[in-house]
Design a protein around this motif. Structure first.
Motif, PDB file in Angstrom:
ATOM      1  N   PHE A 143      11.311  -3.207   6.258  1.00  0.00           N
ATOM      2  CA  PHE A 143      11.314  -1.733   5.774  1.00  0.00           C
ATOM      3  C   PHE A 143      11.577  -0.869   6.898  1.00  0.00           C
ATOM      4  O   PHE A 143      11.478  -1.314   7.862  1.00  0.00           O
ATOM      5  CB  PHE A 143       9.930  -1.305   4.943  1.00  0.00           C
ATOM      6  CG  PHE A 143       9.422  -2.160   3.818  1.00  0.00           C
ATOM      7  CD1 PHE A 143       9.608  -1.310   2.698  1.00  0.00           C
ATOM      8  CD2 PHE A 143       9.042  -3.455   3.995  1.00  0.00           C
ATOM      9  CE1 PHE A 143       9.160  -1.896   1.621  1.00  0.00           C
ATOM     10  CE2 PHE A 143       8.795  -4.167   2.725  1.00  0.00           C
ATOM     11  CZ  PHE A 143       8.573  -3.417   1.474  1.00  0.00           C
ATOM     12  N   ARG A 144      11.971   0.455   6.386  1.00  0.00           N
ATOM     13  CA  ARG A 144      12.332   1.333   7.454  1.00  0.00           C
ATOM     14  C   ARG A 144      11.666   2.819   7.236  1.00  0.00           C
ATOM     15  O   ARG A 144      11.850   2.807   5.876  1.00  0.00           O
ATOM     16  CB  ARG A 144      13.749   1.487   7.918  1.00  0.00           C
ATOM     17  CG  ARG A 144      14.587   2.060   6.944  1.00  0.00           C
ATOM     18  CD  ARG A 144      16.069   1.545   7.153  1.00  0.00           C
ATOM     19  NE  ARG A 144      16.882   2.253   6.332  1.00  0.00           N
ATOM     20  CZ  ARG A 144      18.537   2.146   6.283  1.00  0.00           C
ATOM     21  NH1 ARG A 144      19.019   1.316   7.274  1.00  0.00           N
ATOM     22  NH2 ARG A 144      19.174   2.548   5.208  1.00  0.00           N
ATOM     23  N   ARG A 188       7.827 -10.052  -4.967  1.00  0.00           N
ATOM     24  CA  ARG A 188       7.460  -8.710  -5.852  1.00  0.00           C
ATOM     25  C   ARG A 188       6.449  -8.215  -4.860  1.00  0.00           C
ATOM     26  O   ARG A 188       6.559  -6.985  -4.865  1.00  0.00           O
ATOM     27  CB  ARG A 188       7.030  -9.258  -7.243  1.00  0.00           C
ATOM     28  CG  ARG A 188       6.682  -8.051  -7.991  1.00  0.00           C
ATOM     29  CD  ARG A 188       6.129  -8.485  -9.501  1.00  0.00           C
ATOM     30  NE  ARG A 188       5.963  -7.411 -10.087  1.00  0.00           N
ATOM     31  CZ  ARG A 188       5.527  -7.370 -11.599  1.00  0.00           C
ATOM     32  NH1 ARG A 188       5.454  -8.592 -12.069  1.00  0.00           N
ATOM     33  NH2 ARG A 188       5.424  -6.422 -12.049  1.00  0.00           N
ATOM     34  N   ALA A 189       5.609  -8.862  -4.432  1.00  0.00           N
ATOM     35  CA  ALA A 189       4.392  -8.217  -3.800  1.00  0.00           C
ATOM     36  C   ALA A 189       4.887  -7.501  -2.438  1.00  0.00           C
ATOM     37  O   ALA A 189       4.642  -6.284  -2.100  1.00  0.00           O
ATOM     38  CB  ALA A 189       3.279  -9.092  -3.261  1.00  0.00           C
ATOM     39  N   VAL A 190       5.822  -8.207  -1.848  1.00  0.00           N
ATOM     40  CA  VAL A 190       6.454  -7.449  -0.625  1.00  0.00           C
ATOM     41  C   VAL A 190       7.270  -6.285  -0.911  1.00  0.00           C
ATOM     42  O   VAL A 190       7.066  -5.475  -0.201  1.00  0.00           O
ATOM     43  CB  VAL A 190       7.211  -8.697   0.177  1.00  0.00           C
ATOM     44  CG1 VAL A 190       8.373  -7.964   1.198  1.00  0.00           C
ATOM     45  CG2 VAL A 190       6.686  -9.753   0.804  1.00  0.00           C
ATOM     46  N   THR A 191       7.820  -6.469  -2.042  1.00  0.00           N
ATOM     47  CA  THR A 191       8.797  -5.133  -2.205  1.00  0.00           C
ATOM     48  C   THR A 191       8.108  -4.035  -2.952  1.00  0.00           C
ATOM     49  O   THR A 191       8.651  -3.142  -2.960  1.00  0.00           O
ATOM     50  CB  THR A 191       9.923  -5.357  -3.086  1.00  0.00           C
ATOM     51  OG1 THR A 191       9.400  -5.976  -4.310  1.00  0.00           O
ATOM     52  CG2 THR A 191      10.785  -6.382  -2.404  1.00  0.00           C
ATOM     53  N   THR A 192       6.815  -4.012  -3.359  1.00  0.00           N
ATOM     54  CA  THR A 192       5.806  -3.045  -3.801  1.00  0.00           C
ATOM     55  C   THR A 192       4.751  -2.649  -2.731  1.00  0.00           C
ATOM     56  O   THR A 192       4.891  -1.525  -2.123  1.00  0.00           O
ATOM     57  CB  THR A 192       5.201  -3.531  -5.013  1.00  0.00           C
ATOM     58  OG1 THR A 192       4.261  -4.853  -5.040  1.00  0.00           O
ATOM     59  CG2 THR A 192       6.506  -3.944  -6.140  1.00  0.00           C
ATOM     60  N   ARG A 193       3.907  -3.401  -2.560  1.00  0.00           N
ATOM     61  CA  ARG A 193       2.771  -3.121  -1.587  1.00  0.00           C
ATOM     62  C   ARG A 193       2.322  -4.381  -0.745  1.00  0.00           C
ATOM     63  O   ARG A 193       1.460  -4.941  -1.186  1.00  0.00           O
ATOM     64  CB  ARG A 193       1.548  -2.509  -2.322  1.00  0.00           C
ATOM     65  CG  ARG A 193       0.438  -1.918  -1.402  1.00  0.00           C
ATOM     66  CD  ARG A 193      -0.567  -1.372  -1.981  1.00  0.00           C
ATOM     67  NE  ARG A 193      -1.514  -0.645  -1.136  1.00  0.00           N
ATOM     68  CZ  ARG A 193      -2.893  -0.240  -1.522  1.00  0.00           C
ATOM     69  NH1 ARG A 193      -3.058   0.237  -2.705  1.00  0.00           N
ATOM     70  NH2 ARG A 193      -3.446   0.318  -0.451  1.00  0.00           N
TER      71      ARG A 193
END
Length: 123
Positions: free
Chosen positions: A37-38, A104-109
């Motif tokens: 993320f950035r 999915r978890a990584v891309t959400t929270r």
């Protein structure tokens, strides 16, 4: 304890390349999806890329970095990489790696976060 440590950030000129690394410890790295993320100054943190925990990795990219950035992982070294090519000033941000049990978890929270590394691209 879980730890994610980013490295490789710095100051580069537009068009240059950087490779970020994220070294993981304290959890089963190979069993987790990992993402990058950035967050630019004054802006919300945004998704950059992610990679699954599968032996045959599946990768995901934000539209803004497709064709320029590549995410990869080396489970033997508990490390995930973000190769950034053809960098643009708008890539300037603090880059964070994150991990969780599923992509999915990584891309959400994501459950786990690194401390971030600064990337600055001058025009």
């Amino acid at each position: 304890q879980v730890q994610l440590v980013e490295s490789g950030g710095g100051l580069v000129q537009a068009g240059a390349s950087l490779r970020l690394s994220c070294a993981a410890s304290g959890f089963t790295f190979s069993g987790n999806a990992v993402g990058w993320f950035r967050q630019a100054h004054g802006k919300e943190r945004e998704f950059v890329a992610a990679i699954t925990s599968l032996s045959v990795a599946i990768v995901y990219y934000a539209d803004s970095v497709k064709g320029r950035f590549t995410i990869s992982r080396d489970n033997a070294k508990n490390t995930v990489y973000l190769q950034m090519n053809s960098m643009k000033p708008e890539d300037t941000a603090v880059y964070y790696c994150a991990a969780d049990a599923s992509v999915r978890a990584v891309t959400t929270r994501p459950r786990y976060w690194g401390q971030g590394t600064q990337v600055t691209v001058s025009s």
